[in-house]
Design a protein around this motif. Structure first.
Motif, PDB file in Angstrom:
ATOM      1  N   VAL A  59       0.842  -1.204   0.000  1.00  0.00           N
ATOM      2  CA  VAL A  59       0.000   0.000   0.000  1.00  0.00           C
ATOM      3  C   VAL A  59       0.875   1.251   0.000  1.00  0.00           C
ATOM      4  O   VAL A  59       0.642   2.193  -0.772  1.00  0.00           O
ATOM      5  CB  VAL A  59      -0.947   0.001   1.212  1.00  0.00           C
ATOM      6  N   LEU A  60       1.891   1.280   0.868  1.00  0.00           N
ATOM      7  CA  LEU A  60       2.779   2.446   0.919  1.00  0.00           C
ATOM      8  C   LEU A  60       3.512   2.643  -0.397  1.00  0.00           C
ATOM      9  O   LEU A  60       3.627   3.775  -0.896  1.00  0.00           O
ATOM     10  CB  LEU A  60       3.786   2.282   2.059  1.00  0.00           C
ATOM     11  N   ARG A  61       4.024   1.557  -0.982  1.00  0.00           N
ATOM     12  CA  ARG A  61       4.725   1.678  -2.274  1.00  0.00           C
ATOM     13  C   ARG A  61       3.788   2.208  -3.352  1.00  0.00           C
ATOM     14  O   ARG A  61       4.167   3.054  -4.165  1.00  0.00           O
ATOM     15  CB  ARG A  61       5.296   0.322  -2.690  1.00  0.00           C
ATOM     16  N   ALA A  62       2.569   1.698  -3.361  1.00  0.00           N
ATOM     17  CA  ALA A  62       1.615   2.123  -4.385  1.00  0.00           C
ATOM     18  C   ALA A  62       1.279   3.599  -4.244  1.00  0.00           C
ATOM     19  O   ALA A  62       1.141   4.305  -5.252  1.00  0.00           O
ATOM     20  CB  ALA A  62       0.346   1.278  -4.290  1.00  0.00           C
ATOM     21  N   MET A  63       1.172   4.075  -3.020  1.00  0.00           N
ATOM     22  CA  MET A  63       0.852   5.493  -2.824  1.00  0.00           C
ATOM     23  C   MET A  63       1.993   6.389  -3.281  1.00  0.00           C
ATOM     24  O   MET A  63       1.764   7.501  -3.766  1.00  0.00           O
ATOM     25  CB  MET A  63       0.517   5.748  -1.353  1.00  0.00           C
ATOM     26  N   GLU A  64       3.226   5.917  -3.138  1.00  0.00           N
ATOM     27  CA  GLU A  64       4.366   6.696  -3.614  1.00  0.00           C
ATOM     28  C   GLU A  64       4.442   6.696  -5.139  1.00  0.00           C
ATOM     29  O   GLU A  64       4.714   7.727  -5.756  1.00  0.00           O
ATOM     30  CB  GLU A  64       5.653   6.133  -3.014  1.00  0.00           C
ATOM     31  N   ARG A  65       4.205   5.538  -5.748  1.00  0.00           N
ATOM     32  CA  ARG A  65       4.345   5.420  -7.196  1.00  0.00           C
ATOM     33  C   ARG A  65       3.141   5.974  -7.940  1.00  0.00           C
ATOM     34  O   ARG A  65       3.248   6.345  -9.106  1.00  0.00           O
ATOM     35  CB  ARG A  65       4.545   3.947  -7.570  1.00  0.00           C
ATOM     36  N   GLU A  66       1.988   5.997  -7.288  1.00  0.00           N
ATOM     37  CA  GLU A  66       0.755   6.484  -7.924  1.00  0.00           C
ATOM     38  C   GLU A  66       0.243   7.705  -7.163  1.00  0.00           C
ATOM     39  O   GLU A  66      -0.907   7.761  -6.732  1.00  0.00           O
ATOM     40  CB  GLU A  66      -0.308   5.379  -7.916  1.00  0.00           C
ATOM     41  N   ALA A  67       1.123   8.687  -7.009  1.00  0.00           N
ATOM     42  CA  ALA A  67       0.777   9.854  -6.193  1.00  0.00           C
ATOM     43  C   ALA A  67      -0.437  10.598  -6.743  1.00  0.00           C
ATOM     44  O   ALA A  67      -1.303  11.055  -5.984  1.00  0.00           O
ATOM     45  CB  ALA A  67       1.977  10.788  -6.102  1.00  0.00           C
ATOM     46  N   ASP A  68      -0.526  10.728  -8.085  1.00  0.00           N
ATOM     47  CA  ASP A  68      -1.669  11.433  -8.667  1.00  0.00           C
ATOM     48  C   ASP A  68      -2.960  10.663  -8.426  1.00  0.00           C
ATOM     49  O   ASP A  68      -4.021  11.262  -8.155  1.00  0.00           O
ATOM     50  CB  ASP A  68      -1.464  11.658 -10.160  1.00  0.00           C
ATOM     51  N   ALA A  69      -2.881   9.347  -8.492  1.00  0.00           N
ATOM     52  CA  ALA A  69      -4.061   8.527  -8.226  1.00  0.00           C
ATOM     53  C   ALA A  69      -4.486   8.647  -6.768  1.00  0.00           C
ATOM     54  O   ALA A  69      -5.686   8.753  -6.459  1.00  0.00           O
ATOM     55  CB  ALA A  69      -3.779   7.073  -8.575  1.00  0.00           C
ATOM     56  N   ALA A  70      -3.517   8.646  -5.850  1.00  0.00           N
ATOM     57  CA  ALA A  70      -3.840   8.797  -4.421  1.00  0.00           C
ATOM     58  C   ALA A  70      -4.500  10.138  -4.156  1.00  0.00           C
ATOM     59  O   ALA A  70      -5.479  10.228  -3.387  1.00  0.00           O
ATOM     60  CB  ALA A  70      -2.573   8.652  -3.587  1.00  0.00           C
ATOM     61  N   GLN A  71      -4.008  11.193  -4.792  1.00  0.00           N
ATOM     62  CA  GLN A  71      -4.606  12.520  -4.604  1.00  0.00           C
ATOM     63  C   GLN A  71      -6.039  12.544  -5.126  1.00  0.00           C
ATOM     64  O   GLN A  71      -6.932  13.124  -4.491  1.00  0.00           O
ATOM     65  CB  GLN A  71      -3.754  13.572  -5.313  1.00  0.00           C
ATOM     66  N   ALA A  72      -6.276  11.918  -6.276  1.00  0.00           N
ATOM     67  CA  ALA A  72      -7.636  11.872  -6.822  1.00  0.00           C
ATOM     68  C   ALA A  72      -8.581  11.111  -5.892  1.00  0.00           C
ATOM     69  O   ALA A  72      -9.743  11.491  -5.707  1.00  0.00           O
ATOM     70  CB  ALA A  72      -7.612  11.227  -8.206  1.00  0.00           C
ATOM     71  N   LEU A  73      -8.074  10.034  -5.320  1.00  0.00           N
ATOM     72  CA  LEU A  73      -8.892   9.227  -4.411  1.00  0.00           C
ATOM     73  C   LEU A  73      -9.257  10.027  -3.165  1.00  0.00           C
ATOM     74  O   LEU A  73     -10.427  10.057  -2.750  1.00  0.00           O
ATOM     75  CB  LEU A  73      -8.122   7.966  -4.017  1.00  0.00           C
ATOM     76  N   PHE A  74      -8.279  10.705  -2.563  1.00  0.00           N
ATOM     77  CA  PHE A  74      -8.554  11.478  -1.351  1.00  0.00           C
ATOM     78  C   PHE A  74      -9.489  12.645  -1.643  1.00  0.00           C
ATOM     79  O   PHE A  74     -10.331  13.004  -0.807  1.00  0.00           O
ATOM     80  CB  PHE A  74      -7.247  11.960  -0.733  1.00  0.00           C
ATOM     81  N   ALA A  75      -9.366  13.237  -2.820  1.00  0.00           N
ATOM     82  CA  ALA A  75     -10.273  14.331  -3.186  1.00  0.00           C
ATOM     83  C   ALA A  75     -11.715  13.834  -3.267  1.00  0.00           C
ATOM     84  O   ALA A  75     -12.651  14.497  -2.798  1.00  0.00           O
ATOM     85  CB  ALA A  75      -9.841  14.949  -4.516  1.00  0.00           C
ATOM     86  N   ALA A  76     -11.900  12.661  -3.862  1.00  0.00           N
ATOM     87  CA  ALA A  76     -13.246  12.080  -3.953  1.00  0.00           C
ATOM     88  C   ALA A  76     -13.797  11.750  -2.568  1.00  0.00           C
ATOM     89  O   ALA A  76     -14.980  11.967  -2.275  1.00  0.00           O
ATOM     90  CB  ALA A  76     -13.214  10.828  -4.827  1.00  0.00           C
ATOM     91  N   TRP A  77     -12.931  11.215  -1.708  1.00  0.00           N
ATOM     92  CA  TRP A  77     -13.371  10.882  -0.349  1.00  0.00           C
ATOM     93  C   TRP A  77     -13.760  12.133   0.439  1.00  0.00           C
ATOM     94  O   TRP A  77     -14.725  12.116   1.203  1.00  0.00           O
ATOM     95  CB  TRP A  77     -12.274  10.115   0.366  1.00  0.00           C
ATOM     96  N   ARG A  78     -12.987  13.207   0.270  1.00  0.00           N
ATOM     97  CA  ARG A  78     -13.331  14.441   0.993  1.00  0.00           C
ATOM     98  C   ARG A  78     -14.690  14.967   0.546  1.00  0.00           C
ATOM     99  O   ARG A  78     -15.473  15.472   1.366  1.00  0.00           O
ATOM    100  CB  ARG A  78     -12.245  15.487   0.776  1.00  0.00           C
ATOM    101  N   ALA A  79     -14.979  14.834  -0.735  1.00  0.00           N
ATOM    102  CA  ALA A  79     -16.293  15.277  -1.222  1.00  0.00           C
ATOM    103  C   ALA A  79     -17.404  14.430  -0.611  1.00  0.00           C
ATOM    104  O   ALA A  79     -18.450  14.952  -0.202  1.00  0.00           O
ATOM    105  CB  ALA A  79     -16.335  15.209  -2.744  1.00  0.00           C
ATOM    106  N   ASP A  80     -17.184  13.113  -0.535  1.00  0.00           N
ATOM    107  CA  ASP A  80     -18.191  12.220   0.052  1.00  0.00           C
ATOM    108  C   ASP A  80     -18.359  12.457   1.548  1.00  0.00           C
ATOM    109  O   ASP A  80     -19.437  12.204   2.107  1.00  0.00           O
ATOM    110  CB  ASP A  80     -17.800  10.752  -0.178  1.00  0.00           C
TER     111      ASP A  80
END
Length: 559
Positions: A446-467
């Motif tokens: 999970v940690l490696r994926a968040m580092e390598r897919e930083a733009d994807a992690a940011q998009a996910l957190f943005a969607a969660w904040r909206a929800d």
């Protein structure tokens, strides 16, 4: 003194009738709703048919028979020939026939259309409530297809057999069979999850000198080689001076029709998953074909592992669902202290809490199914697939062991004996945490994926904040998670389990906010994410008394 004959000492009363002849799909509101919103309504009738077929007394008996009469290995023929043959109870083959009939081994690939992944995952979830061991060869076959599709010449010879909806139990060369099953072999005794320490070697043969699609001979071993009766396995081995591992297609029979030189040393005597054969094997110049680029075996096979991780989440969620339904059924029929268990406030609290956990797991795996179908599109979908999937594999599989134990306790002593299903559910619960990457491996991924897919992690957190808007406890949990992720690397690694846990709880909460009744979402957030709720140490049955426990139970499994 009056004497009584045999059988007159007592009457059998207050015992719960077996749960049978209900519809697994029709009784699951959360699953049915997810199927509709994910574009798989076209598969509803098939799931209704399948959901009813899985709970007949005859089908339920198959699960018991396949686990009581476990596979046997026959190493030699009566004449002393090395045969490495496996014998299964007929119930095992009946279970595999059920799975293939529904297309659960290939549906999104054999019938690609919108919602195909959701349809397949829903069907897999239904079958996993019946029996777990038969899922292993099916999962590996399913996960092998996208890897094999990248080898057009080889896949052309396999496609029809991989997509076939008939189970062919015969131990014959692939050319003579109507369908095929594929396994995988990664683990060696010295390494476990550390596959980079593998020692099995592969040597190129023939004038071509090896390379992609070339023929090799494999020498080495595998410590866990599940479903050794499969028609072929994808295996990791070293070639030449390459530091990296390579991936090989190793069939059960060599091209000349003889049994390939993969010798089964013994079958594992496992805690659970007993209907399925897991083995130790040795490769003694076994024939294999190089899949993918030389030295790139781990990236090649990791795609297969991603699919199997999703199935681990589904299989664990299914054990939760099966144990929950059995617990509710028992509580509605069993009386103690003058009332049915289901009428007693503390038991309702336990059952409602279990129902929340089960629904959260269900909406999560169905959301992941959508991401696997749409992963090539938005960054958010990549995040669900690459970040949330290993986190879910860690958390849902971990929770299932405690969950099945709690459900077993609802049954009391009857739950602890092997004549009922609860003991089998409990013995099955640990395997998905261990197989295909232990908890620590998942959390570090999970940690490696968040580092390598930083733009994807940011998009996910943005969607969660909206929800999370309008849910202060959920918003606060998101901010705590974001703060943890800003810590120093060594601190993040030490906190990896907590990070993965918080990612999954946040994902589940946002999904329930979107898709579940308000009472269900509010209860989940209040007891899993609110500050001070003790989500890391709480036990089931600690919901606030003010929640409508009876309504949550009725939604989970209508009376």
């Amino acid at each position: 003194m009056e004497r009584h004959g045999p059988g007159t000492t007592h009457d059998v009363t207050n015992q719960v009738p077996p749960l049978a002849n209900y519809n697994l799909f029709a009784s699951d509101a959360a699953l049915a709703a997810a199927l509709e919103r994910d574009g798989a309504a076209w598969h509803r009738e098939a799931l209704l048919r399948h959901g009813a077929a899985l709970t007949t007394p005859e089908t339920l008996a198959l699960a018991d028979l396949a686990n009581r009469h476990t596979p046997e290995l026959f190493t030699y023929s009566p004449r002393g020939e090395r045969i490495d043959a496996l014998e299964f109870h007929p119930a095992w083959h009946s279970l595999l026939s059920l799975l293939r009939r529904e297309g659960l081994h290939a549906l999104p690939f054999s019938d690609p259309q919108r919602g195909a992944m959701a349809a397949r995952c829903a069907g897999y979830f239904l079958h996993a409530q019946l029996e777990s061991g038969s899922l292993c060869p099916l999962t590996m076959t399913f996960a092998s297809i996208p890897v094999l599709q990248r080898e057009p010449a080889l896949f052309e010879t396999l496609r029809d057999k991989l997509y076939a909806r008939e189970h062919d139990p015969r131990d014959l060369p692939l050319a003579q069979k109507t369908s095929a099953m594929i396994g995988m072999g990664m683990t060696e005794k010295q390494g476990g999850s550390d596959v980079r320490s593998n020692q099995t070697r592969a040597y190129a043969t023939g004038s071509a000198g090896g390379g992609r699609g070339g023929e090799y001979r494999l020498v080495g071993h595998k410590w866990f080689f599940s479903a050794p009766q499969c028609d072929a396995h994808l295996v990791l081995a070293r070639t030449g001076d390459h530091e990296g591992l390579s991936c090989f297609f190793v069939p059960r029979f060599a091209p000349d029709g003889s049994k390939n030189a993969v010798q089964i040393q013994r079958l594992k005597d496992k805690l659970g998953n007993r209907s399925n054969a897991s083995s130790e094997v040795e490769f003694l110049d076994a024939f294999g074909i190089l899949i993918g680029e030389e030295g790139r075996g781990v990236p090649t096979i990791i795609e297969m592992a991603n699919y199997t991780r999703l199935d681990c989440v589904i299989g664990s969620a299914a054990l939760m669902r099966a144990a929950l339904v059995q617990a509710i059924h028992h509580a509605r029929h069993r009386s103690a202290f003058g009332r049915h268990l289901a009428e007693q406030p503390l038991m309702r609290n336990v059952l409602a809490d279990l129902a929340l956990e089960s629904e959260a797991a269900t909406v999560l795996f169905m959301r992941l199914a959508r991401a696997f179908e749409d992963a090539a599109s938005a960054p958010e979908e990549r995040a669900w697939r690459r970040i949330v999937t290993p986190a879910a594999k860690y958390w849902v599989c971990k929770r299932t062991l405690e969950f099945t134990g709690e459900a077993m306790e609802v049954w009391g002593g009857n739950g602890y004996v092997e004549e009922g299903p609860m003991a089998r559910f409990y013995r099955e619960a640990p395997v998905n945490s261990i197989w295909e990457g232990s908890g620590n491996v998942m959390c570090l991924d999970v940690l490696r994926a968040m580092e390598r897919e930083a733009d994807a992690a940011q998009a996910l957190f943005a969607a969660w904040r909206a929800d999370a808007q309008g849910h202060p406890a959920l918003t606060a949990a998101l901010e705590r998670l974001a703060a943890t992720l800003k810590a120093a690397p060594e601190t993040r690694e030490a906190s990896a389990r907590r990070i993965a846990q918080q990612i999954v709880l946040t994902a589940q909460a946002t999904l329930l906010v979107r898709y579940a009744p308000t009472a269900v979402a509010d209860a989940f957030i209040a007891t899993r994410l609110a500050d001070g709720c003790g989500e890391s140490g709480r036990v089931y049955g600690t919901l606030p008394a003010t929640f409508d426990h009876a309504a949550i139970i009725e939604r989970a499994f209508p009376a």
